[in-house]
Design a protein around this motif. Structure first.
Motif, short mmCIF file in Angstrom:
data_model
loop_
_atom_site.label_atom_id
_atom_site.label_comp_id
_atom_site.label_asym_id
_atom_site.label_seq_id
_atom_site.Cartn_x
_atom_site.Cartn_y
_atom_site.Cartn_z
N GLU A 93 0.84 -1.20 0.00
CA GLU A 93 0.00 0.00 0.00
C GLU A 93 0.88 1.26 0.00
O GLU A 93 0.57 2.23 -0.71
CB GLU A 93 -0.92 -0.01 1.22
N ARG A 94 1.96 1.22 0.77
CA ARG A 94 2.88 2.37 0.76
C ARG A 94 3.58 2.50 -0.59
O ARG A 94 3.77 3.61 -1.10
CB ARG A 94 3.89 2.21 1.90
N LEU A 95 3.97 1.35 -1.17
CA LEU A 95 4.62 1.41 -2.48
C LEU A 95 3.66 1.90 -3.56
O LEU A 95 4.06 2.61 -4.49
CB LEU A 95 5.15 0.01 -2.85
N ARG A 96 2.39 1.57 -3.42
CA ARG A 96 1.40 2.01 -4.39
C ARG A 96 1.23 3.54 -4.35
O ARG A 96 0.98 4.18 -5.38
CB ARG A 96 0.07 1.31 -4.11
N GLN A 97 1.36 4.12 -3.16
CA GLN A 97 1.29 5.58 -3.04
C GLN A 97 2.46 6.25 -3.74
O GLN A 97 2.32 7.32 -4.35
CB GLN A 97 1.26 5.98 -1.57
N GLN A 98 3.63 5.61 -3.65
CA GLN A 98 4.83 6.18 -4.28
C GLN A 98 4.90 5.89 -5.77
O GLN A 98 5.47 6.66 -6.54
CB GLN A 98 6.08 5.62 -3.59
N HIS A 99 4.33 4.75 -6.16
CA HIS A 99 4.41 4.31 -7.56
C HIS A 99 3.01 3.91 -8.02
O HIS A 99 2.62 2.74 -7.90
CB HIS A 99 5.36 3.13 -7.70
N PRO A 100 2.23 4.85 -8.53
CA PRO A 100 0.88 4.51 -9.01
C PRO A 100 0.95 3.36 -10.02
O PRO A 100 1.81 3.32 -10.89
CB PRO A 100 0.41 5.81 -9.66
N HIS A 195 4.04 -6.72 -9.62
CA HIS A 195 5.32 -6.15 -9.17
C HIS A 195 5.82 -6.87 -7.92
O HIS A 195 7.03 -7.08 -7.76
CB HIS A 195 5.15 -4.65 -8.88
N LEU A 196 4.91 -7.22 -7.02
CA LEU A 196 5.26 -7.94 -5.80
C LEU A 196 4.43 -9.20 -5.73
O LEU A 196 3.20 -9.15 -5.83
CB LEU A 196 5.00 -7.07 -4.57
N HIS A 197 5.10 -10.34 -5.55
CA HIS A 197 4.40 -11.62 -5.55
C HIS A 197 4.74 -12.34 -4.24
O HIS A 197 5.89 -12.74 -4.02
CB HIS A 197 4.88 -12.46 -6.75
N LEU A 198 3.76 -12.49 -3.35
CA LEU A 198 3.94 -13.13 -2.05
C LEU A 198 3.45 -14.57 -2.14
O LEU A 198 2.28 -14.82 -2.43
CB LEU A 198 3.17 -12.37 -0.97
N ILE A 199 4.35 -15.53 -1.88
CA ILE A 199 4.07 -16.95 -2.08
C ILE A 199 4.39 -17.72 -0.80
O ILE A 199 5.48 -17.57 -0.26
CB ILE A 199 4.90 -17.52 -3.25
N TYR A 200 3.47 -18.55 -0.36
CA TYR A 200 3.60 -19.29 0.89
C TYR A 200 3.71 -20.78 0.60
O TYR A 200 2.80 -21.37 -0.02
CB TYR A 200 2.38 -18.99 1.76
N ALA A 459 13.12 -3.59 3.91
CA ALA A 459 14.12 -4.23 3.05
C ALA A 459 13.49 -4.67 1.73
O ALA A 459 14.05 -4.45 0.66
CB ALA A 459 14.75 -5.41 3.78
N LEU A 460 12.31 -5.28 1.82
CA LEU A 460 11.63 -5.72 0.60
C LEU A 460 11.22 -4.52 -0.25
O LEU A 460 11.33 -4.52 -1.48
CB LEU A 460 10.42 -6.57 0.95
N ALA A 461 10.72 -3.48 0.41
CA ALA A 461 10.26 -2.29 -0.32
C ALA A 461 11.44 -1.61 -1.03
O ALA A 461 11.31 -1.14 -2.16
CB ALA A 461 9.59 -1.31 0.63
N ASP A 462 12.61 -1.57 -0.37
CA ASP A 462 13.79 -0.97 -1.01
C ASP A 462 14.14 -1.70 -2.29
O ASP A 462 14.54 -1.08 -3.28
CB ASP A 462 14.97 -0.99 -0.04
N TYR A 463 14.02 -3.03 -2.26
CA TYR A 463 14.36 -3.79 -3.45
C TYR A 463 13.40 -3.50 -4.58
O TYR A 463 13.79 -3.42 -5.75
CB TYR A 463 14.40 -5.28 -3.14
N CYS A 464 12.10 -3.34 -4.26
CA CYS A 464 11.10 -3.08 -5.29
C CYS A 464 11.33 -1.74 -5.97
O CYS A 464 10.90 -1.55 -7.12
CB CYS A 464 9.70 -3.14 -4.69
N ARG A 465 11.93 -0.80 -5.28
CA ARG A 465 12.15 0.52 -5.89
C ARG A 465 13.23 0.46 -6.96
O ARG A 465 13.36 1.31 -7.78
CB ARG A 465 12.54 1.53 -4.81
#
Length: 465
Positions: A93-100, A195-200, A459-465
Protein backbone atom coordinates in the motif's frame (compact mmCIF):
# COMPACT_ATOMS: atom_id res chain seq x y z
CA UNK A 1 10.78 -1.00 -11.16
CA UNK A 2 12.32 -4.29 -10.11
CA UNK A 3 9.65 -6.96 -9.79
CA UNK A 4 10.03 -9.20 -6.75
CA UNK A 5 8.77 -12.65 -5.69
CA UNK A 6 8.92 -13.38 -1.95
CA UNK A 7 8.86 -17.13 -1.23
CA UNK A 8 7.82 -17.79 2.36
CA UNK A 9 9.28 -21.21 3.11
CA UNK A 10 7.87 -22.07 6.53
CA UNK A 11 10.33 -23.38 9.12
CA UNK A 12 13.54 -22.65 7.16
CA UNK A 13 16.54 -21.95 9.41
CA UNK A 14 20.30 -21.70 8.97
CA UNK A 15 20.57 -25.02 10.81
CA UNK A 16 18.46 -26.69 8.12
CA UNK A 17 20.32 -24.89 5.33
CA UNK A 18 23.56 -26.36 6.66
CA UNK A 19 22.10 -29.88 6.85
CA UNK A 20 23.11 -30.85 3.33
CA UNK A 21 19.52 -31.66 2.33
CA UNK A 22 18.74 -28.26 0.75
CA UNK A 23 21.48 -28.07 -1.90
CA UNK A 24 19.61 -25.79 -4.30
CA UNK A 25 18.68 -23.24 -1.67
CA UNK A 26 22.08 -23.46 0.00
CA UNK A 27 23.91 -22.64 -3.24
CA UNK A 28 21.48 -19.87 -4.09
CA UNK A 29 21.89 -18.32 -0.65
CA UNK A 30 25.69 -18.49 -0.88
CA UNK A 31 25.64 -16.42 -4.07
CA UNK A 32 23.73 -13.54 -2.50
CA UNK A 33 22.96 -12.24 0.96
CA UNK A 34 21.86 -14.41 3.86
CA UNK A 35 20.60 -12.85 7.08
CA UNK A 36 19.02 -14.06 10.28
CA UNK A 37 15.65 -12.58 11.15
CA UNK A 38 15.25 -11.79 14.82
CA UNK A 39 11.97 -13.60 15.40
CA UNK A 40 8.64 -11.92 15.87
CA UNK A 41 7.09 -12.48 19.28
CA UNK A 42 5.08 -14.60 19.42
CA UNK A 43 7.02 -16.48 16.72
CA UNK A 44 3.86 -17.74 15.01
CA UNK A 45 2.49 -17.39 11.49
CA UNK A 46 0.03 -14.54 11.79
CA UNK A 47 2.17 -12.30 13.99
CA UNK A 48 5.33 -12.87 11.95
CA UNK A 49 3.60 -12.16 8.65
CA UNK A 50 1.98 -9.01 10.04
CA UNK A 51 5.37 -7.79 11.31
CA UNK A 52 6.98 -8.49 7.93
CA UNK A 53 4.31 -6.78 5.85
CA UNK A 54 3.67 -3.71 8.01
CA UNK A 55 7.00 -3.04 9.69
CA UNK A 56 5.12 -2.70 12.97
CA UNK A 57 4.81 -4.70 16.20
CA UNK A 58 1.56 -6.28 17.47
CA UNK A 59 0.94 -3.26 19.70
CA UNK A 60 0.37 -1.31 16.45
CA UNK A 61 -1.01 -3.85 13.97
CA UNK A 62 -3.05 -5.87 16.49
CA UNK A 63 -2.09 -9.41 15.45
CA UNK A 64 -1.08 -10.79 18.84
CA UNK A 65 -1.07 -14.43 17.69
CA UNK A 66 -2.85 -16.86 15.41
CA UNK A 67 -5.91 -16.31 17.58
CA UNK A 68 -7.15 -14.43 20.61
CA UNK A 69 -10.13 -13.92 22.90
CA UNK A 70 -12.58 -11.31 21.67
CA UNK A 71 -13.78 -9.82 24.92
CA UNK A 72 -16.89 -8.13 23.51
CA UNK A 73 -18.26 -11.41 22.14
CA UNK A 74 -16.76 -13.57 24.91
CA UNK A 75 -15.43 -15.92 22.21
CA UNK A 76 -12.06 -17.26 21.15
CA UNK A 77 -11.31 -16.75 17.46
CA UNK A 78 -8.52 -18.54 15.60
CA UNK A 79 -7.35 -18.30 12.00
CA UNK A 80 -9.65 -15.48 10.95
CA UNK A 81 -8.93 -14.25 7.45
CA UNK A 82 -10.14 -10.68 7.09
CA UNK A 83 -7.28 -8.33 6.33
CA UNK A 84 -9.13 -5.59 8.20
CA UNK A 85 -7.85 -7.19 11.41
CA UNK A 86 -4.35 -5.95 10.53
CA UNK A 87 -4.61 -2.34 11.66
CA UNK A 88 -1.47 -0.91 10.05
CA UNK A 89 -0.60 -0.06 6.42
CA UNK A 90 0.96 -2.88 4.38
CA UNK A 91 4.15 -2.44 2.42
CA UNK A 92 2.47 -2.72 -1.00
CA UNK A 93 0.00 0.00 0.00
CA UNK A 94 2.88 2.37 0.76
CA UNK A 95 4.62 1.41 -2.48
CA UNK A 96 1.40 2.01 -4.39
CA UNK A 97 1.29 5.58 -3.04
CA UNK A 98 4.83 6.18 -4.28
CA UNK A 99 4.41 4.31 -7.56
CA UNK A 100 0.88 4.51 -9.01
CA UNK A 101 0.02 1.26 -10.73
CA UNK A 102 2.10 -0.90 -8.36
CA UNK A 103 0.50 -4.36 -8.14
CA UNK A 104 0.64 -7.18 -5.62
CA UNK A 105 -0.36 -10.87 -5.69
CA UNK A 106 -0.82 -12.65 -2.37
CA UNK A 107 -0.90 -16.45 -2.42
CA UNK A 108 -1.77 -18.22 0.83
CA UNK A 109 -0.21 -15.62 3.10
CA UNK A 110 -2.66 -15.11 5.94
CA UNK A 111 -5.25 -12.32 6.34
CA UNK A 112 -5.80 -12.61 2.61
CA UNK A 113 -9.51 -11.87 2.36
CA UNK A 114 -10.58 -8.29 1.59
CA UNK A 115 -6.98 -7.10 1.44
CA UNK A 116 -5.83 -4.41 -0.95
CA UNK A 117 -3.74 -6.91 -2.93
CA UNK A 118 -4.69 -7.04 -6.59
CA UNK A 119 -4.86 -10.84 -6.73
CA UNK A 120 -5.43 -13.16 -3.77
CA UNK A 121 -5.73 -16.92 -3.27
CA UNK A 122 -6.38 -18.41 0.16
CA UNK A 123 -7.85 -21.64 1.62
CA UNK A 124 -11.52 -21.23 2.47
CA UNK A 125 -13.99 -24.12 2.91
CA UNK A 126 -17.68 -23.68 2.20
CA UNK A 127 -20.19 -24.42 4.98
CA UNK A 128 -23.68 -25.06 3.53
CA UNK A 129 -26.68 -24.84 5.83
CA UNK A 130 -27.06 -28.64 5.92
CA UNK A 131 -23.92 -28.94 8.07
CA UNK A 132 -21.50 -30.03 5.37
CA UNK A 133 -17.94 -28.76 5.05
CA UNK A 134 -16.76 -28.53 1.45
CA UNK A 135 -13.07 -27.90 0.80
CA UNK A 136 -12.44 -24.90 -1.42
CA UNK A 137 -10.39 -21.76 -1.96
CA UNK A 138 -11.28 -18.06 -1.98
CA UNK A 139 -9.87 -15.83 -4.70
CA UNK A 140 -9.94 -12.20 -5.60
CA UNK A 141 -11.06 -11.41 -8.17
CA UNK A 142 -13.71 -14.12 -7.97
CA UNK A 143 -13.20 -15.22 -11.56
CA UNK A 144 -9.71 -16.49 -10.71
CA UNK A 145 -11.14 -19.53 -8.92
CA UNK A 146 -12.81 -21.29 -11.86
CA UNK A 147 -9.85 -20.45 -14.08
CA UNK A 148 -7.33 -21.88 -11.61
CA UNK A 149 -9.39 -25.02 -11.08
CA UNK A 150 -9.70 -25.51 -14.82
CA UNK A 151 -5.95 -25.25 -15.37
CA UNK A 152 -4.53 -26.68 -12.12
CA UNK A 153 -7.32 -28.86 -10.75
CA UNK A 154 -8.82 -28.65 -7.28
CA UNK A 155 -6.59 -27.42 -4.49
CA UNK A 156 -5.64 -30.55 -2.44
CA UNK A 157 -7.07 -29.13 0.78
CA UNK A 158 -6.64 -32.25 2.98
CA UNK A 159 -2.88 -32.06 2.34
CA UNK A 160 -2.75 -28.42 3.50
CA UNK A 161 -3.61 -29.25 7.13
CA UNK A 162 -4.54 -32.34 9.09
CA UNK A 163 -3.34 -35.96 9.26
CA UNK A 164 -2.96 -36.11 5.45
CA UNK A 165 -0.64 -33.06 5.36
CA UNK A 166 2.97 -33.91 4.58
CA UNK A 167 2.36 -37.64 4.09
CA UNK A 168 1.40 -39.71 1.02
CA UNK A 169 -2.37 -40.05 0.80
CA UNK A 170 -5.19 -40.58 -1.72
CA UNK A 171 -5.33 -36.78 -1.99
CA UNK A 172 -1.81 -36.65 -3.43
CA UNK A 173 1.91 -36.81 -2.65
CA UNK A 174 3.30 -35.43 0.65
CA UNK A 175 4.03 -32.04 -0.91
CA UNK A 176 0.80 -31.73 -2.90
CA UNK A 177 -0.34 -28.47 -1.29
CA UNK A 178 2.99 -26.70 -1.79
CA UNK A 179 3.23 -27.94 -5.38
CA UNK A 180 -0.26 -26.63 -6.17
CA UNK A 181 0.60 -23.24 -4.65
CA UNK A 182 3.87 -23.10 -6.62
CA UNK A 183 1.97 -23.90 -9.82
CA UNK A 184 -0.57 -21.19 -8.97
CA UNK A 185 2.29 -18.71 -8.49
CA UNK A 186 3.58 -19.47 -11.99
CA UNK A 187 0.04 -19.19 -13.36
CA UNK A 188 -0.44 -15.76 -11.77
CA UNK A 189 2.93 -14.58 -13.09
CA UNK A 190 2.12 -15.64 -16.64
CA UNK A 191 -1.29 -14.00 -16.51
CA UNK A 192 -0.63 -10.75 -14.64
CA UNK A 193 3.10 -10.06 -13.95
CA UNK A 194 2.62 -8.46 -10.50
CA UNK A 195 5.32 -6.15 -9.17
CA UNK A 196 5.26 -7.94 -5.80
CA UNK A 197 4.40 -11.62 -5.55
CA UNK A 198 3.94 -13.13 -2.05
CA UNK A 199 4.07 -16.95 -2.08
CA UNK A 200 3.60 -19.29 0.89
CA UNK A 201 5.00 -22.86 0.82
CA UNK A 202 3.87 -24.82 3.92
CA UNK A 203 5.44 -28.25 3.37
CA UNK A 204 8.15 -28.17 6.07
CA UNK A 205 5.68 -27.21 8.78
CA UNK A 206 4.05 -30.62 9.07
CA UNK A 207 6.73 -33.18 9.91
CA UNK A 208 8.78 -30.59 11.78
CA UNK A 209 5.84 -30.42 14.19
CA UNK A 210 5.04 -34.14 14.09
CA UNK A 211 8.56 -35.48 14.53
CA UNK A 212 10.73 -32.49 15.42
CA UNK A 213 13.60 -30.91 13.46
CA UNK A 214 16.07 -33.61 14.52
CA UNK A 215 14.07 -36.53 13.04
CA UNK A 216 15.52 -38.39 10.06
CA UNK A 217 12.14 -38.35 8.29
CA UNK A 218 12.48 -34.58 7.85
CA UNK A 219 15.36 -35.07 5.42
CA UNK A 220 12.95 -36.14 2.69
CA UNK A 221 10.78 -33.07 3.37
CA UNK A 222 13.83 -30.85 2.96
CA UNK A 223 14.69 -32.44 -0.38
CA UNK A 224 11.12 -32.04 -1.61
CA UNK A 225 10.81 -28.38 -0.68
CA UNK A 226 14.28 -27.68 -2.09
CA UNK A 227 13.06 -28.99 -5.43
CA UNK A 228 9.84 -26.93 -5.34
CA UNK A 229 11.64 -23.73 -4.32
CA UNK A 230 14.40 -24.34 -6.85
CA UNK A 231 11.87 -24.66 -9.67
CA UNK A 232 10.30 -21.36 -8.62
CA UNK A 233 13.69 -19.62 -8.45
CA UNK A 234 14.51 -20.80 -11.98
CA UNK A 235 11.07 -19.85 -13.28
CA UNK A 236 11.17 -16.31 -11.92
CA UNK A 237 14.80 -15.78 -12.96
CA UNK A 238 13.82 -16.69 -16.50
CA UNK A 239 11.22 -13.93 -16.43
CA UNK A 240 13.48 -11.25 -14.95
CA UNK A 241 11.83 -11.35 -11.52
CA UNK A 242 14.11 -11.15 -8.48
CA UNK A 243 13.45 -13.59 -5.63
CA UNK A 244 13.74 -13.44 -1.87
CA UNK A 245 13.33 -16.58 0.24
CA UNK A 246 12.38 -16.10 3.88
CA UNK A 247 10.75 -17.94 6.75
CA UNK A 248 8.49 -16.96 9.64
CA UNK A 249 10.01 -19.00 12.47
CA UNK A 250 12.20 -21.97 13.25
CA UNK A 251 10.92 -25.04 15.04
CA UNK A 252 12.64 -26.61 18.03
CA UNK A 253 12.33 -30.07 19.60
CA UNK A 254 9.67 -30.48 22.29
CA UNK A 255 8.59 -33.35 24.50
CA UNK A 256 6.56 -31.75 27.32
CA UNK A 257 2.96 -30.66 26.71
CA UNK A 258 1.77 -28.18 29.35
CA UNK A 259 -1.99 -28.23 30.00
CA UNK A 260 -2.24 -24.72 31.36
CA UNK A 261 -6.06 -24.63 31.28
CA UNK A 262 -6.20 -27.76 33.42
CA UNK A 263 -3.96 -26.04 35.95
CA UNK A 264 -6.31 -23.07 36.04
CA UNK A 265 -9.36 -25.34 36.27
CA UNK A 266 -7.98 -27.35 39.17
CA UNK A 267 -7.46 -24.08 41.06
CA UNK A 268 -11.03 -22.95 40.40
CA UNK A 269 -10.34 -20.20 37.87
CA UNK A 270 -11.82 -21.86 34.79
CA UNK A 271 -15.50 -22.61 34.09
CA UNK A 272 -16.92 -25.34 31.86
CA UNK A 273 -20.52 -26.10 30.96
CA UNK A 274 -22.02 -29.46 30.05
CA UNK A 275 -23.75 -29.92 26.71
CA UNK A 276 -24.95 -33.36 25.57
CA UNK A 277 -22.68 -35.03 28.08
CA UNK A 278 -19.59 -33.12 26.91
CA UNK A 279 -17.69 -30.25 28.49
CA UNK A 280 -17.33 -26.91 26.74
CA UNK A 281 -15.15 -24.07 27.89
CA UNK A 282 -17.35 -21.13 28.92
CA UNK A 283 -14.84 -18.37 28.29
CA UNK A 284 -17.14 -15.50 29.28
CA UNK A 285 -17.77 -17.05 32.69
CA UNK A 286 -14.14 -17.89 33.44
CA UNK A 287 -12.26 -15.91 36.04
CA UNK A 288 -9.10 -16.83 34.14
CA UNK A 289 -8.33 -19.08 31.16
CA UNK A 290 -5.61 -19.53 28.55
CA UNK A 291 -5.63 -19.26 24.77
CA UNK A 292 -2.78 -21.60 23.88
CA UNK A 293 -0.80 -20.90 20.72
CA UNK A 294 2.18 -23.24 20.34
CA UNK A 295 4.77 -22.14 22.96
CA UNK A 296 2.87 -19.02 23.99
CA UNK A 297 -0.40 -18.74 25.91
CA UNK A 298 -2.46 -15.57 26.36
CA UNK A 299 -4.06 -15.59 29.81
CA UNK A 300 -7.30 -13.61 30.12
CA UNK A 301 -8.24 -12.63 33.67
CA UNK A 302 -11.72 -11.26 34.34
CA UNK A 303 -10.88 -9.16 37.41
CA UNK A 304 -7.75 -7.02 37.48
CA UNK A 305 -7.28 -7.74 41.17
CA UNK A 306 -6.72 -11.43 40.38
CA UNK A 307 -3.89 -10.93 37.90
CA UNK A 308 -1.06 -11.17 40.41
CA UNK A 309 -2.51 -14.34 41.96
CA UNK A 310 -2.87 -16.04 38.57
CA UNK A 311 0.63 -14.96 37.65
CA UNK A 312 2.14 -16.59 40.74
CA UNK A 313 0.25 -19.81 40.00
CA UNK A 314 1.56 -19.98 36.45
CA UNK A 315 5.11 -19.05 37.38
CA UNK A 316 5.39 -22.15 39.53
CA UNK A 317 3.81 -24.43 36.91
CA UNK A 318 6.30 -26.96 35.44
CA UNK A 319 7.04 -26.19 31.82
CA UNK A 320 6.43 -22.44 32.10
CA UNK A 321 9.62 -20.41 31.62
CA UNK A 322 8.20 -16.96 32.29
CA UNK A 323 4.98 -15.02 32.63
CA UNK A 324 4.80 -11.55 31.11
CA UNK A 325 2.71 -8.87 32.78
CA UNK A 326 1.61 -5.47 31.46
CA UNK A 327 5.04 -3.85 31.74
CA UNK A 328 6.86 -6.70 30.01
CA UNK A 329 4.20 -6.86 27.29
CA UNK A 330 4.61 -3.15 26.62
CA UNK A 331 8.39 -3.53 26.46
CA UNK A 332 8.22 -6.26 23.80
CA UNK A 333 5.50 -4.57 21.73
CA UNK A 334 2.73 -7.03 22.60
CA UNK A 335 0.51 -4.90 24.81
CA UNK A 336 -2.75 -4.58 22.90
CA UNK A 337 -6.47 -4.93 23.82
CA UNK A 338 -6.54 -8.30 22.04
CA UNK A 339 -3.62 -9.67 24.05
CA UNK A 340 -3.99 -11.54 27.29
CA UNK A 341 -3.65 -9.76 30.61
CA UNK A 342 -0.70 -12.11 31.08
CA UNK A 343 1.30 -14.06 28.51
CA UNK A 344 2.97 -17.33 29.47
CA UNK A 345 6.04 -18.55 27.59
CA UNK A 346 6.92 -22.24 27.55
CA UNK A 347 10.21 -23.56 28.85
CA UNK A 348 12.73 -25.27 26.56
CA UNK A 349 11.29 -28.46 25.04
CA UNK A 350 7.76 -27.59 26.25
CA UNK A 351 4.61 -26.29 24.55
CA UNK A 352 1.04 -25.38 25.56
CA UNK A 353 -2.11 -27.37 24.79
CA UNK A 354 -5.62 -25.94 24.84
CA UNK A 355 -6.95 -28.98 26.77
CA UNK A 356 -9.23 -28.04 29.65
CA UNK A 357 -11.16 -31.28 30.41
CA UNK A 358 -9.93 -33.64 33.13
CA UNK A 359 -11.52 -36.79 31.70
CA UNK A 360 -11.09 -37.65 27.99
CA UNK A 361 -14.57 -39.19 27.99
CA UNK A 362 -15.92 -35.69 28.65
CA UNK A 363 -13.87 -33.95 25.94
CA UNK A 364 -15.96 -32.00 23.39
CA UNK A 365 -16.82 -33.84 20.18
CA UNK A 366 -14.66 -31.49 18.11
CA UNK A 367 -11.55 -32.40 20.13
CA UNK A 368 -11.12 -35.60 18.10
CA UNK A 369 -11.59 -33.84 14.74
CA UNK A 370 -9.71 -31.34 12.61
CA UNK A 371 -11.53 -28.18 13.64
CA UNK A 372 -9.34 -25.10 13.74
CA UNK A 373 -12.19 -22.71 14.53
CA UNK A 374 -14.11 -24.40 17.37
CA UNK A 375 -11.07 -25.27 19.43
CA UNK A 376 -10.20 -22.44 21.86
CA UNK A 377 -6.51 -22.78 21.05
CA UNK A 378 -4.07 -24.21 18.55
CA UNK A 379 -3.97 -28.02 18.29
CA UNK A 380 -0.97 -29.61 16.49
CA UNK A 381 -2.32 -33.06 17.40
CA UNK A 382 -4.58 -32.59 14.37
CA UNK A 383 -1.58 -33.73 12.34
CA UNK A 384 -1.93 -37.28 13.70
CA UNK A 385 -4.33 -40.14 13.15
CA UNK A 386 -5.43 -41.81 16.36
CA UNK A 387 -2.99 -44.72 16.86
CA UNK A 388 -5.72 -46.58 18.77
CA UNK A 389 -7.75 -46.98 15.56
CA UNK A 390 -7.18 -50.47 14.14
CA UNK A 391 -8.06 -49.58 10.54
CA UNK A 392 -7.95 -45.75 10.33
CA UNK A 393 -8.15 -45.55 6.53
CA UNK A 394 -11.20 -47.82 6.57
CA UNK A 395 -12.87 -45.62 9.17
CA UNK A 396 -12.10 -42.49 7.17
CA UNK A 397 -13.50 -44.13 4.03
CA UNK A 398 -16.68 -45.09 5.90
CA UNK A 399 -17.08 -41.55 7.22
CA UNK A 400 -16.60 -40.11 3.74
CA UNK A 401 -19.21 -42.52 2.36
CA UNK A 402 -21.64 -41.41 5.06
CA UNK A 403 -20.95 -37.82 4.09
CA UNK A 404 -21.46 -38.54 0.38
CA UNK A 405 -24.77 -40.26 1.11
CA UNK A 406 -25.95 -37.21 3.02
CA UNK A 407 -25.77 -38.61 6.56
CA UNK A 408 -24.49 -36.62 9.49
CA UNK A 409 -21.07 -37.89 10.52
CA UNK A 410 -18.13 -36.93 12.73
CA UNK A 411 -14.60 -37.39 11.37
CA UNK A 412 -13.38 -38.32 14.85
CA UNK A 413 -9.96 -39.74 13.95
CA UNK A 414 -7.67 -37.36 15.88
CA UNK A 415 -6.10 -38.62 19.14
CA UNK A 416 -6.03 -36.79 22.46
CA UNK A 417 -2.34 -37.61 22.96
CA UNK A 418 -0.45 -34.32 23.13
CA UNK A 419 2.75 -36.24 23.87
CA UNK A 420 2.88 -37.24 20.18
CA UNK A 421 4.01 -33.72 19.18
CA UNK A 422 7.79 -33.37 18.81
CA UNK A 423 8.30 -29.90 17.35
CA UNK A 424 6.99 -26.43 18.18
CA UNK A 425 7.67 -22.70 18.00
CA UNK A 426 6.39 -19.42 19.39
CA UNK A 427 9.02 -18.66 22.01
CA UNK A 428 12.28 -17.03 20.92
CA UNK A 429 14.70 -19.95 20.33
CA UNK A 430 17.77 -20.17 22.54
CA UNK A 431 20.05 -20.70 19.53
CA UNK A 432 20.32 -18.30 16.57
CA UNK A 433 20.67 -21.35 14.31
CA UNK A 434 16.93 -21.86 14.93
CA UNK A 435 15.96 -18.30 13.92
CA UNK A 436 14.11 -17.67 10.65
CA UNK A 437 16.26 -16.56 7.73
CA UNK A 438 16.17 -14.28 4.71
CA UNK A 439 18.01 -15.17 1.49
CA UNK A 440 18.29 -12.44 -1.11
CA UNK A 441 20.15 -11.84 -4.40
CA UNK A 442 23.31 -9.87 -5.01
CA UNK A 443 22.16 -6.24 -4.54
CA UNK A 444 21.80 -6.93 -0.82
CA UNK A 445 25.19 -8.63 -0.42
CA UNK A 446 26.39 -5.81 1.85
CA UNK A 447 23.30 -5.95 4.04
CA UNK A 448 23.42 -6.57 7.79
CA UNK A 449 23.90 -10.06 9.19
CA UNK A 450 20.53 -9.88 10.94
CA UNK A 451 17.25 -8.00 10.69
CA UNK A 452 14.47 -7.35 13.16
CA UNK A 453 11.18 -8.82 11.99
CA UNK A 454 9.87 -5.27 11.62
CA UNK A 455 12.74 -4.38 9.27
CA UNK A 456 11.76 -6.95 6.65
CA UNK A 457 9.06 -4.73 5.12
CA UNK A 458 11.49 -1.86 4.47
CA UNK A 459 14.12 -4.23 3.05
CA UNK A 460 11.63 -5.72 0.60
CA UNK A 461 10.26 -2.29 -0.32
CA UNK A 462 13.79 -0.97 -1.01
CA UNK A 463 14.36 -3.79 -3.45
CA UNK A 464 11.10 -3.08 -5.29
CA UNK A 465 12.15 0.52 -5.89
Amino acid sequence: MQRLAVINLVGLTSRLLQSGHLPRLFRWGQRGWQALIQPAFPAVTCTAQANYLTGCLPAQHGIVGNGWYQRELAEVHFWKQSNHLVTAPKMWERLRQQHPGFTCAKLFWWFNMYSSADWSITPRPMYPADGRKIFDIYTWPYELKPQLKRDLGEFPFPTFWGPAAGVPSPQGPPDAASRWIAAAAQWIERQFQPHLHLIYLPHLDYNLQRHGPEAAVVQEDLRRVDEIAGELLDFFAGRGVACVVLSEYGLVPVEQPVHVNRVLRQEGWLVVKEELGRELLDAGACRAFAVADHQVAHIYVKNAGDISVVRRLLEKTPGVAQVLGPEELAACGLRHPRAGDLVAVAAARAWFTYYYWLDDARAPDFARTVDIHRKPGYDPVELFLNPALRFPRLKIGWRLLQKKLGFRMLMDVIPLEASLVRGSHGAIPAMEADYPVLLAPHPWREGPASLASTEVAAALADYCR
